[in-house]
Design an enzyme around this catalytic site. Sequence first.
Site, PDB file in Angstrom:
ATOM      1  N   LYS A  82       0.880  -1.260   0.094  1.00  0.00           N
ATOM      2  CA  LYS A  82       0.037  -0.078  -0.181  1.00  0.00           C
ATOM      3  C   LYS A  82       0.909   1.234   0.136  1.00  0.00           C
ATOM      4  CE  LYS A  82      -4.211   1.827   2.411  1.00  0.00           C
ATOM      5  NZ  LYS A  82      -5.167   1.598   3.410  1.00  0.00           N
ATOM      6  N   SER A 157      -9.416   2.368   2.041  1.00  0.00           N
ATOM      7  CA  SER A 157      -8.235   3.208   1.331  1.00  0.00           C
ATOM      8  C   SER A 157      -7.627   2.046   0.581  1.00  0.00           C
ATOM      9  CB  SER A 157      -7.577   3.964   2.229  1.00  0.00           C
ATOM     10  OG  SER A 157      -7.049   3.221   3.476  1.00  0.00           O
ATOM     11  N   SER A 181     -10.741   0.366   5.971  1.00  0.00           N
ATOM     12  CA  SER A 181     -10.057   0.125   4.787  1.00  0.00           C
ATOM     13  C   SER A 181      -9.478  -0.938   4.360  1.00  0.00           C
ATOM     14  CB  SER A 181      -8.828   1.392   5.009  1.00  0.00           C
ATOM     15  OG  SER A 181      -9.294   2.743   5.167  1.00  0.00           O
TER      16      SER A 181
END
Length: 474
Positions: A82, A157, A181
């Site tokens: 990420k 996210s 997320s």
Amino acid sequence: MTKPELCDRPATELRQEILAGHLSARELLTAHIERIARCNPQVNALVTLDLDAAMEQACRADDMQARGEPLGLLHGLPIVHKDCFLTRGMRTTQGSPLYRNHVPTVSSLLVQREQAAGAITLGKSNIPEFCAGSHTVNTLFGATRNPYDLTRSAGGSSGGAAAALACGMSALADGSDMGGSLRNPASFCNVVGLRPSPGRVPQWPTANPFNTLTVVGPMGRTVGDVALLLAAMAGPDARDPLSIDQDPARFLGSLERHVAGSRVAFAPTWGGLPIDPAVLQAMEAQLNVLDGLGAQVTAICPDFSQADEAFQTLRGVAFELAYGELATRHPEAFKSSIHWNIRVGRGASGNAVAMADKARAALFQQMHDFMQSYDFLVGPVSQVPPFPIEWDYVQRIAGTPMAHYIDWMRSGYYLSVTGHPAISVPCGFTEDGLPIGLQIVGRYREERALLEFAHAFEQTVPYHRRRPALLAGH
């Protein structure tokens, strides 16, 4: 196996093929490079790639195996990190123009552990600016599209991670979760995402080591993949004061378990939240599945009435701590929703913070007491199916307006406040072909039992095998 098939196989199966000598790390990486070339231009999930370095890693992995050297848990498996996690020598942007060209000199502990376990780093997955919001879009790279419908959001996210997994562009992915997320994008993209208990996966470096709202964790196409990655991520580290001192090997081995008789609390609306009818329909369909597993199901939900104020205040304080000074110096570089979060934290009085902590303590105790009567709590991951990609966020659910950009994710952040581990597992599709995930919540720090029950559910309802339409004919 042909190259396209490789990219759609569970990471656990690929690992066995490599260890048995039937598949090389280079062959597996080549297949993933071809899949990236085909799919990433359509979904925009991966924003930074270094495939030459990845091939060098794969060659070293094959040489290690040829020499008979000890091999790590993730040996030869492609992974994406990420874009909020630091990667030494590889751009880490936080989804912000302020970090457009930022190349760290150190990697986050999470990345270090994955690479030490033998994973092959492909690159970075897209995120919203500073991971704020459950829709992956930013001014640097644009929006990540849902592989099951390119006109829809991939969630956030960790949306880039989820979309990459769904497309077979990576075997594994990591993510983070404050208000959903890890779980929301998994639900939106028909993959699996686990929010572990705070401290299960240590975090370093971090500006807020005592923050228990934000955790980091694994994503994969199956529950088994997630368990494998968790075993590589977890374990104590003295630099994280919250890290749990337990052997991560507890997550290895077969997840097969006799789950008949498990006591399950069924909360299709999480105590009265507005839920899209398509999501409700999918939830009701799970009753037959749970019954088929032999679960003892009771329609009941804990009291989350104190969760909203506690979450918003503590989230605001965390944003002020992490980004307040930077936003003051560069106000033009932050989106309005982040400025709002910072204002909430900056304006919170000592009494407000104390009341938020008090409410959270009460919520944890209530949840703990509730989970003594039930083994698992289940309900929807997200209150809506994947929404149009042009939206900034969901503004209305079943006729009920949402107050702000995170309000539509209360089904996620309710559980964040309690700290209990929660996993998103594919459980169905809408009539329009949009994925929906079931959120299964376990007892505090009992991720192993949660993974076993989630695996049993997954085997009964194998929706994870349904591939995106954009892969048709590959």
